[in-house]
Enzyme design. Structure first.
Site, PDB file in Angstrom:
ATOM      1  N   MET A 336      -2.193  -3.237  -5.611  1.00  0.00           N
ATOM      2  CA  MET A 336      -1.482  -2.200  -4.859  1.00  0.00           C
ATOM      3  C   MET A 336       0.009  -2.529  -4.745  1.00  0.00           C
ATOM      4  O   MET A 336       0.859  -1.680  -4.970  1.00  0.00           O
ATOM      5  CB  MET A 336      -2.084  -2.044  -3.457  1.00  0.00           C
ATOM      6  CG  MET A 336      -3.522  -1.577  -3.441  1.00  0.00           C
ATOM      7  SD  MET A 336      -3.804  -0.030  -4.301  1.00  0.00           S
ATOM      8  CE  MET A 336      -3.084   1.147  -3.169  1.00  0.00           C
ATOM      9  N   ASP A 355       5.004 -12.746  -3.191  1.00  0.00           N
ATOM     10  CA  ASP A 355       3.616 -13.202  -3.151  1.00  0.00           C
ATOM     11  C   ASP A 355       3.621 -14.690  -2.778  1.00  0.00           C
ATOM     12  O   ASP A 355       4.685 -15.264  -2.525  1.00  0.00           O
ATOM     13  CB  ASP A 355       2.894 -12.932  -4.487  1.00  0.00           C
ATOM     14  CG  ASP A 355       1.395 -12.700  -4.272  1.00  0.00           C
ATOM     15  OD1 ASP A 355       0.726 -13.625  -3.746  1.00  0.00           O
ATOM     16  OD2 ASP A 355       0.898 -11.609  -4.607  1.00  0.00           O
ATOM     17  N   VAL A 412      -0.940  -7.357   1.335  1.00  0.00           N
ATOM     18  CA  VAL A 412      -1.649  -8.620   1.061  1.00  0.00           C
ATOM     19  C   VAL A 412      -3.147  -8.368   1.256  1.00  0.00           C
ATOM     20  O   VAL A 412      -3.561  -7.256   1.577  1.00  0.00           O
ATOM     21  CB  VAL A 412      -1.140  -9.775   1.963  1.00  0.00           C
ATOM     22  CG1 VAL A 412       0.354 -10.010   1.734  1.00  0.00           C
ATOM     23  CG2 VAL A 412      -1.419  -9.507   3.431  1.00  0.00           C
ATOM     24  N   LYS A 419      -2.498 -10.817   7.632  1.00  0.00           N
ATOM     25  CA  LYS A 419      -1.509  -9.744   7.796  1.00  0.00           C
ATOM     26  C   LYS A 419      -0.602 -10.060   9.000  1.00  0.00           C
ATOM     27  O   LYS A 419       0.604  -9.815   8.955  1.00  0.00           O
ATOM     28  CB  LYS A 419      -2.192  -8.383   7.938  1.00  0.00           C
ATOM     29  CG  LYS A 419      -2.760  -7.860   6.594  1.00  0.00           C
ATOM     30  CD  LYS A 419      -3.311  -6.457   6.714  1.00  0.00           C
ATOM     31  CE  LYS A 419      -4.127  -6.002   5.499  1.00  0.00           C
ATOM     32  NZ  LYS A 419      -3.404  -5.695   4.282  1.00  0.00           N
ATOM     33  N   HIS A 462      -0.348   4.286   3.738  1.00  0.00           N
ATOM     34  CA  HIS A 462      -1.569   4.053   2.962  1.00  0.00           C
ATOM     35  C   HIS A 462      -1.520   4.764   1.610  1.00  0.00           C
ATOM     36  O   HIS A 462      -1.609   5.990   1.545  1.00  0.00           O
ATOM     37  CB  HIS A 462      -2.781   4.526   3.782  1.00  0.00           C
ATOM     38  CG  HIS A 462      -4.097   4.258   3.139  1.00  0.00           C
ATOM     39  ND1 HIS A 462      -5.140   5.156   3.156  1.00  0.00           N
ATOM     40  CD2 HIS A 462      -4.537   3.198   2.421  1.00  0.00           C
ATOM     41  CE1 HIS A 462      -6.172   4.641   2.491  1.00  0.00           C
ATOM     42  NE2 HIS A 462      -5.822   3.462   2.040  1.00  0.00           N
TER      43      HIS A 462
HETATM   44  P1  NAD Z   1      -5.162  -7.679  -4.343  1.00  0.00           P
HETATM   45  O1  NAD Z   1      -6.149  -8.736  -4.085  1.00  0.00           O
HETATM   46  O2  NAD Z   1      -5.039  -7.121  -5.724  1.00  0.00           O
HETATM   47  O3  NAD Z   1      -3.704  -8.192  -3.926  1.00  0.00           O
HETATM   48  C1  NAD Z   1      -3.399  -8.886  -2.752  1.00  0.00           C
HETATM   49  C2  NAD Z   1      -2.223  -9.798  -3.042  1.00  0.00           C
HETATM   50  O4  NAD Z   1      -1.775 -10.389  -1.824  1.00  0.00           O
HETATM   51  C3  NAD Z   1      -2.544 -10.951  -3.990  1.00  0.00           C
HETATM   52  O5  NAD Z   1      -1.644 -10.942  -5.087  1.00  0.00           O
HETATM   53  C4  NAD Z   1      -2.342 -12.171  -3.124  1.00  0.00           C
HETATM   54  O6  NAD Z   1      -1.874 -13.313  -3.851  1.00  0.00           O
HETATM   55  C5  NAD Z   1      -1.308 -11.674  -2.140  1.00  0.00           C
HETATM   56  N1  NAD Z   1      -1.170 -12.514  -0.951  1.00  0.00           N
HETATM   57  C6  NAD Z   1      -2.124 -13.164  -0.271  1.00  0.00           C
HETATM   58  N2  NAD Z   1      -1.557 -13.868   0.753  1.00  0.00           N
HETATM   59  C7  NAD Z   1      -0.230 -13.629   0.705  1.00  0.00           C
HETATM   60  C8  NAD Z   1       0.876 -14.071   1.482  1.00  0.00           C
HETATM   61  N3  NAD Z   1       0.723 -14.894   2.509  1.00  0.00           N
HETATM   62  N4  NAD Z   1       2.119 -13.635   1.145  1.00  0.00           N
HETATM   63  C9  NAD Z   1       2.268 -12.800   0.107  1.00  0.00           C
HETATM   64  N5  NAD Z   1       1.258 -12.376  -0.671  1.00  0.00           N
HETATM   65  C10 NAD Z   1       0.019 -12.789  -0.381  1.00  0.00           C
HETATM   66  O7  NAD Z   1      -5.474  -6.515  -3.292  1.00  0.00           O
HETATM   67  P2  NAD Z   1      -5.093  -4.975  -3.344  1.00  0.00           P
HETATM   68  O8  NAD Z   1      -6.230  -4.210  -3.901  1.00  0.00           O
HETATM   69  O9  NAD Z   1      -3.739  -4.828  -3.932  1.00  0.00           O
HETATM   70  O10 NAD Z   1      -5.037  -4.606  -1.802  1.00  0.00           O
HETATM   71  C11 NAD Z   1      -3.981  -4.971  -0.974  1.00  0.00           C
HETATM   72  C12 NAD Z   1      -4.031  -4.185   0.321  1.00  0.00           C
HETATM   73  O11 NAD Z   1      -4.036  -2.802   0.019  1.00  0.00           O
HETATM   74  C13 NAD Z   1      -5.276  -4.415   1.153  1.00  0.00           C
HETATM   75  O12 NAD Z   1      -4.920  -4.344   2.511  1.00  0.00           O
HETATM   76  C14 NAD Z   1      -6.170  -3.246   0.789  1.00  0.00           C
HETATM   77  O13 NAD Z   1      -7.089  -2.922   1.799  1.00  0.00           O
HETATM   78  C15 NAD Z   1      -5.156  -2.164   0.621  1.00  0.00           C
HETATM   79  N6  NAD Z   1      -5.565  -1.024  -0.214  1.00  0.00           N
HETATM   80  C16 NAD Z   1      -6.263  -1.219  -1.363  1.00  0.00           C
HETATM   81  C17 NAD Z   1      -6.622  -0.135  -2.150  1.00  0.00           C
HETATM   82  C18 NAD Z   1      -7.373  -0.321  -3.419  1.00  0.00           C
HETATM   83  O14 NAD Z   1      -7.868   0.659  -3.989  1.00  0.00           O
HETATM   84  N7  NAD Z   1      -7.467  -1.538  -3.939  1.00  0.00           N
HETATM   85  C19 NAD Z   1      -6.230   1.160  -1.758  1.00  0.00           C
HETATM   86  C20 NAD Z   1      -5.482   1.321  -0.608  1.00  0.00           C
HETATM   87  C21 NAD Z   1      -5.155   0.218   0.158  1.00  0.00           C
END
Ligand code: NAD
Length: 735
Positions: A336, A355, A412, A419, A462
């Protein structure tokens, strides 16, 4: 003459440059049509006029077609239509279509050669105007397109397009173009035979004049004695086959949900058997019939008017000055976060993409690079522009670089403590006015805002996956979120060219809250012994892009299992398990994760090709219904649509969403809710609240409390209210 700049040149060519008064884009207002009629009259009667060139004086396009705002806003009611008639608006639109055909035909038969110099985008009535010209020269400009996209708002071309295009390029090609609402780029328009010439933008008028001076034929193709319909008309054996197959195909593709497509087919079939003047009357008759359908009314309202209003930020509190963004920080460079960084940089804003370590941040940036490479290889962007966008993104693990950002978007892992931690780190660098937005999909914003020292600046932003393609963004208000913060978040979403809807902070917000029951209802049906093929077929027949089980495969079964277990945890003793959820959990435990690993409810061949139902589904729930008669299929469709709609009604009752326009637009952009309905709330309004409540009561008796109508619906039904009547036209005022 106010809407055309008219000049007679030394060769006797009347150059008419379209310039609709008071509009940024040229559209056919009533006054503009009157002016075009005057041009046709002058060409016919003035001996000094040897030919006519129609072009545009506006720099942003040629013509976007009929002025829908005026057409449906009552401007045509004066033409002897009784204002107290509830159908007055639509009759006005009918009058407009009738007049458009009369004026275009007058131009076509003025006795002088008429050439169109199309120096920009020509859509709908704009394309229909040039089809009524004897010669068409199109600019090769990068933004130039032509087409008849009326079906996308529940209509079909009613300004002669449905009769002239098949006569020009043949019934088959024309029906495909019109039923898909396809737009043609200059080269495609030339190859399809829709225009005669494509030239440089500054040459269109000269080329049009040159044709008038050298060849200048004043008789339309279809008015010539020797005219034959390309590919044969409906009475010709080859032509008849086109119609038979086309009819079957269109009905299959649209499941009969779109009367516009069916009426288009009738208009073309009947019209091609008649001379053009009678054919145009047939078109107007079917056009009016189409306009009167609830589908057209709802689609025009949502897909034209509400889409524009919501797309301009109708939910933005008035009176808050607009924010410009010089730098945005994105926390988390995963799926995302990388997408969010991409769309932000694409709109010219500097991005700090953060990240945990450099490698993870770089991985996010390289995802952006891949998207840019794809855009370049498809000719959508120059290499220089792509490099410029990439250079705007700084990938780093250093939170210090957040300094100077106007906005942070946090993406994240979905974990409250994590968070909270990154919120603190980021806020240490931020100015007091900066906004912090979380992309969480399940954690309440008010809970996350507890970690913030400025909860009034904390908000949910979102996005939907994939971020670069999905147009909708839900903006979620926490308990303490201020209106100024809301306005800034909306300014950001508009800046990155997405559509914001404003929702309140309840579990799953609005879109996922309404969408999840669609998949859950599919599970209920599976557990009842209904064959998966029937479930997904009726799912598609509702107008949803895919059936519930296929959709679950696409979303990923492991994610759904996780959501279900978290919902169970959150609801505790109140949680009612969904039949089938244990079976899906077992599938996940056995490595069936959905489309992403090629194994879910369906097996997806690695080499591509059609998916096939996984045989194991019938061991979990033996099939007791392997065929559905039309009445059974109708009932299944109802279940799949009504379970979503009743959830949306509950969202209104709870104040999760407050504007029917946002609910309708959000449902179509967010999860592809049946577009023919005009959206999830328009569906209820067109059924009628009283009928909807009666049906829900019946279904509650048969299938359970998940269908139970909320009190709000009962109250509305008792008073005969609609959602648009009760909640329409809300303007959010800044406190
Ligand atoms: P993802 O696992 O692909 O990415 C999360 C990233 O956060 C990773 O690259 C990780 O290394 C990084 N991270 C972890 N700890 C960190 C820190 N302390 N500082 C900086 N970066 C850090 O997950 P995603 O699918 O991209 O989802 C991310 C957020 O978006 C979540 O809250 C999820 O609920 C939300 N979301 C996801 C979707 C979906 O379809 N995947 C849709 C809408 C919202």
């Amino acid at each position: 003459m106010q809407n055309f700049k008219v000049e007679l040149d030394s060769d006797g060519i009347l150059v008419c440059a379209f310039d609709t008064v008071g509009k940024t884009m040229n559209t056919f207002t009533k006054a503009a049509l009157d002016d075009l009629m005057a041009i046709a009259e002058r060409a016919k009667t003035d001996g000094a006029v040897k030919g006519v060139v129609i072009t545009s004086a506006k720099s942003n396009g040629f013509c976007a077609g009929a002025d829908l705002e005026e057409m449906l806003g009552g401007a045509w009611e004066a033409e002897g239509i009784d204002k107290s008639d509830p159908e007055a608006e639509l009759k006005g639109a009918f009058a407009a279509a009738f007049e458009m055909n009369r004026v275009y035909r007058a131009l076509e038969t003025c006795g002088k050669p008429v050439a169109a110099a199309i120096n920009g985008l020509a859509l709908g009535g704009g394309t229909e105007l040039v089809l009524a010209c004897h010669y068409r020269v199109l600019s090769d400009g990068p933004k130039v397109q032509m087409g008849l996209p009326e079906v996308k708002i529940g209509l079909f071309p009613g300004g002669g397009g449905s009769q002239r295009l098949p006569r020009l390029i043949g019934a088959q090609a024309a029906l495909i173009a019109m039923s898909e609402g396809k737009n043609f780029k200059p080269k495609e328009a030339l190859a399809a035979g829709i225009v005669h010439e494509v030239v440089a933008d500054d040459q269109v008028v000269e080329a049009a004049k040159a044709w008038i001076k050298t060849k200048g034929d004043p008789v339309a193709l279809w008015d010539k004695k020797e005219f034959k319909i390309p590919g044969g008309g409906p009475y010709h054996p080859a032509g008849a086959q086109v119609f038979m197959m086309g009819n079957a195909l269109l009905r299959k593709q649209s499941y009969g949900n779109y009367p516009a497509v069916i009426n288009l087919m009738h208009a073309v079939y009947e019209g091609l058997q008649l001379p053009i003047d009678s054919a145009l009357k047939v078109e107007t008759r079917y056009f009016a019939k189409t306009l009167m359908t609830p589908q057209a009314k709802a689609m025009i309202r949502t897909l034209f008017f509400s889409m524009q209003a919501v797309g301009k930020g109708s939910g933005r509190p008035v009176g808050v000055p607009k924010t410009e963004f010089s730098q945005v920080a994105v926390l988390g460079a995963g799926m995302m976060g990388a997408g969010i960084a991409y769309v932000t940089a694409m709109s010219g804003i500097k991005v700090v993409l953060i990240d945990r370590d450099q490698a993870a941040a770089d991985k996010g940036k390289s995802h952006c690079e891949d998207l840019l490479k794809k855009a370049v290889s498809r000719g959508k962007m120059t290499q220089d522009k792509a490099q410029g966008v990439l250079d705007l993104i700084a990938a780093t693990p250093d939170y210090g670089l957040i300094k100077g950002s106007d906005l942070v978007v946090e993406a994240v892992f979905e974990n409250t403590e994590l968070k909270a931690g990154v919120t603190k780190l980021a806020e240490a660098e931020l100015a007091d006015t900066a906004v912090f937005g979380s992309n969480t999909s399940t954690i309440p914003i008010s809970l996350l805002a507890k970690a913030s020292v400025r909860p009034e600046n904390y908000i949910g932003i979102h996005f939907f996956s994939p971020v670069d393609k999905m147009m909708l963004v839900e903006i979620i208000m926490g308990e303490k979120t201020s209106d100024a913060t809301l306005a800034k978040a909306i300014d950001y979403v508009l800046k990155i060219k997405k559509t914001p809807i404003v929702v309140n902070d309840e579990r799953f917000f609005f879109a996922n809250r309404c969408f999840i029951p669609f998949t859950a209802e599919g599970l209920h049906m599976w557990a009842e012994g209904i064959a998966p093929a029937i479930i997904d077929n009726v799912g598609r027949a509702t107008g949803m892009p895919r059936g519930p089980l296929e959709m679950m495969d696409d979303v990923a079964l492991d994610l759904l299992v996780k959501i279900t277990s978290e919902t169970a945890k959150a609801e505790g003793a109140n949680y009612i398990p969904i039949p089938g959820e244990a079976e899906v959990a077992k599938m996940v435990a056995d490595g069936r994760l959905g489309r992403k690993n090629g194994k879910g409810f369906y097996d997806y061949p690695e080499a591509g090709g059609n998916k096939a139902l996984w045989a194991g589904t019938k061991d979990m729930f033996p099939v007791t219904m392997s065929e559905a008669d039309p009445a059974q299929a109708e009932e299944l469709k109802k279940r799949l649509l009504y379970i979503q709609a009743v959830t949306a009604a509950r969202c209104f009752e709870e104040g999760v969403i407050t504007d029917p326009r946002e609910a309708d637009v959000g449902s179509i952009l967010g999860w592809g809710f049946a577009p023919w309905s005009g959206g999830i709330i328009s569906l209820i309004d067109s059924i009628g609240t009283a009928t909807f409540v009666a049906e829900l009561d019946r279904m509650t008796g048969l299938y359970g409390d998940r269908f139970a109508p909320p009190q709000l619906l009962r109250d509305m039904a008792a008073k005969g209210e609609t959602f648009y009547g009760r909640f329409g036209k809300v303007d959010r005022k800044a406190a």
